[in-house]
Design a protein around this motif. Structure first.
Motif, PDB file in Angstrom:
ATOM      1  N   GLY A 156      -6.559  -4.373  -5.070  1.00  0.00           N
ATOM      2  CA  GLY A 156      -6.023  -5.064  -6.235  1.00  0.00           C
ATOM      3  C   GLY A 156      -5.396  -6.409  -5.942  1.00  0.00           C
ATOM      4  O   GLY A 156      -5.397  -7.281  -6.799  1.00  0.00           O
ATOM      5  N   ARG A 157      -4.815  -6.587  -4.741  1.00  0.00           N
ATOM      6  CA  ARG A 157      -4.253  -7.897  -4.440  1.00  0.00           C
ATOM      7  C   ARG A 157      -4.196  -8.097  -2.934  1.00  0.00           C
ATOM      8  O   ARG A 157      -4.114  -7.140  -2.157  1.00  0.00           O
ATOM      9  CB  ARG A 157      -2.860  -8.065  -5.041  1.00  0.00           C
ATOM     10  N   SER A 215     -10.075  -7.241   3.697  1.00  0.00           N
ATOM     11  CA  SER A 215      -8.973  -7.434   2.754  1.00  0.00           C
ATOM     12  C   SER A 215      -8.160  -6.158   2.623  1.00  0.00           C
ATOM     13  O   SER A 215      -6.919  -6.189   2.578  1.00  0.00           O
ATOM     14  CB  SER A 215      -9.492  -7.898   1.398  1.00  0.00           C
ATOM     15  N   THR A 259       2.186  -5.041   0.911  1.00  0.00           N
ATOM     16  CA  THR A 259       1.086  -4.367   0.216  1.00  0.00           C
ATOM     17  C   THR A 259       0.742  -3.002   0.804  1.00  0.00           C
ATOM     18  O   THR A 259      -0.153  -2.336   0.286  1.00  0.00           O
ATOM     19  CB  THR A 259      -0.188  -5.240   0.222  1.00  0.00           C
ATOM     20  N   GLU A 272      -7.220 -16.561  -0.324  1.00  0.00           N
ATOM     21  CA  GLU A 272      -8.674 -16.335  -0.405  1.00  0.00           C
ATOM     22  C   GLU A 272      -9.401 -17.164   0.654  1.00  0.00           C
ATOM     23  O   GLU A 272     -10.374 -16.703   1.262  1.00  0.00           O
ATOM     24  CB  GLU A 272      -9.178 -16.691  -1.805  1.00  0.00           C
TER      25      GLU A 272
END
Length: 328
Positions: A214-215, A179, A189, A222
């Motif tokens: 964080g994101r 991730s 991001t 997901e």
């Protein structure tokens, strides 16, 4: 042989190759388009392209590169050299009952596509490169080049060289590491100006220390992350990382192709925010010499490295337009 699929899309098969077996997912009928992923991904990175290419009249086939997913994972580090991956590409084409194909690659898959087109022009009559530009073999040994990058810091490619070192960082928490890695190279991001560069490590540090947290990127749900993490939790990371550990062997193996252009009709699509396209701007500028069959080259504003997932509609439009214009 058919396999149960992790998604409802496409037909999953195993075919024989020099690796042992290659797992692939195919959709549609028509001229064969072979899709080759990069690091750290799988056939799933082409989930947005498979149905669109099929609807456009192509037989779209996305593979798991050797070392990934349900494809074979040879034990030896030197089993992941470029010439072996080219043989896998050829084997897939022939196993599907075809004589030739267009090959499309992203990241390391871009280099596999270029190597396949260069070494086997009798099989691959068109080539599309995503994110990583084509640069002919030449210059100093790759490990020497990468070891000089970053000054006191260590470039990630050098960090990946020692077997077991990166695995020790990644494998205790594959999902978390992936991730962060995906986020570090996504247009929405990635770290901003002035932040430590996540492509490098400080002495004694890890790559993960510099990943954003964080994101997830907008393109990665997901459930998507679960697919990627599930594959690497099952297989481990060594097969994927061994591709990086063969660059010097590739440099030696491809000596006869020093400076050689790829002459087939070609396409390049990169992200304007992708470090790969910025580091290799000179390679893009050299395309009139190195890719004399280039039909078009595109840089997508605001896009990072994971281009066919970040901007699927744009990539699909460019790719299908290019395919439609290829000679029959």
């Amino acid at each position: 042989m058919s396999l149960p699929a992790p998604s409802t899309q496409g037909t999953h098969r195993l075919v024989s190759s020099p690796a042992g077996r290659i797992h692939l997912v195919e959709q549609g009928t028509g001229p064969l388009v072979l899709l080759v992923h990069g690091f750290p991904e799988s056939w799933y990175s082409w989930r947005h392209q498979l149905p669109v290419l099929a609807a456009a009249g192509y037989r779209a086939v996305a593979v798991d590169v050797r070392g990934y997913g349900r494809s074979s994972r040879p034990d030896g580090v030197d089993a992941y050299r470029m010439l072996d991956l080219v043989e896998d590409s050829v084997a897939v084409v022939h196993a599907l009952g075809e004589e030739s194909a267009v090959i499309v690659g992203h990241d390391w898959g871009s280099q596999i596509a270029a190597g396949s087109a260069l070494v086997r022009p009798d099989v691959f009559h068109g080539i599309a490169l995503l994110s990583v530009p084509y640069a002919p073999r030449g210059g100093p040994r790759p490990s020497d080049v990468f070891s000089r990058m970053g000054g006191d810091e260590e470039f990630y490619v050098s960090y990946f060289q020692e077997p077991g070192r990166a695995e020790a960082e990644i494998e205790p928490d594959v999902r978390g590491w992936l991730s962060g890695f995906y986020a570090a190279m996504s247009g929405d991001t990635m770290p901003g100006p002035g932040a430590p560069d996540p492509h490098f490590t400080s002495p004694g540090g890890t790559l993960r220390e510099r990943f954003p947290s964080g994101r997830l990127p907008a393109w990665l749900s997901e459930a998507d992350l679960d697919v990627y993490a599930g594959e690497f939790e099952r297989t481990g990371m060594s097969g994927a990382l061994n591709r990086y550990r063969n660059m010097d062997r590739d440099w030696e193996d491809l000596a006869d192709f020093d400076g050689a252009p790829v002459t087939q009709p070609s396409l390049f699509v990169g992200g304007a925010l992708d470090a790969s396209t910025n580091w290799m701007a000179d390679a893009i500028e050299a395309y009139p010499t190195t890719l004399p069959g280039l039909v078009s080259s595109h840089l997508l504003d605001g896009c990072g490295h994971w281009i066919q997932q970040e901007r699927p509609d744009e990539v699909n439009r460019i790719l299908t337009g290019w395919l439609a214009a290829l000679p029959a």
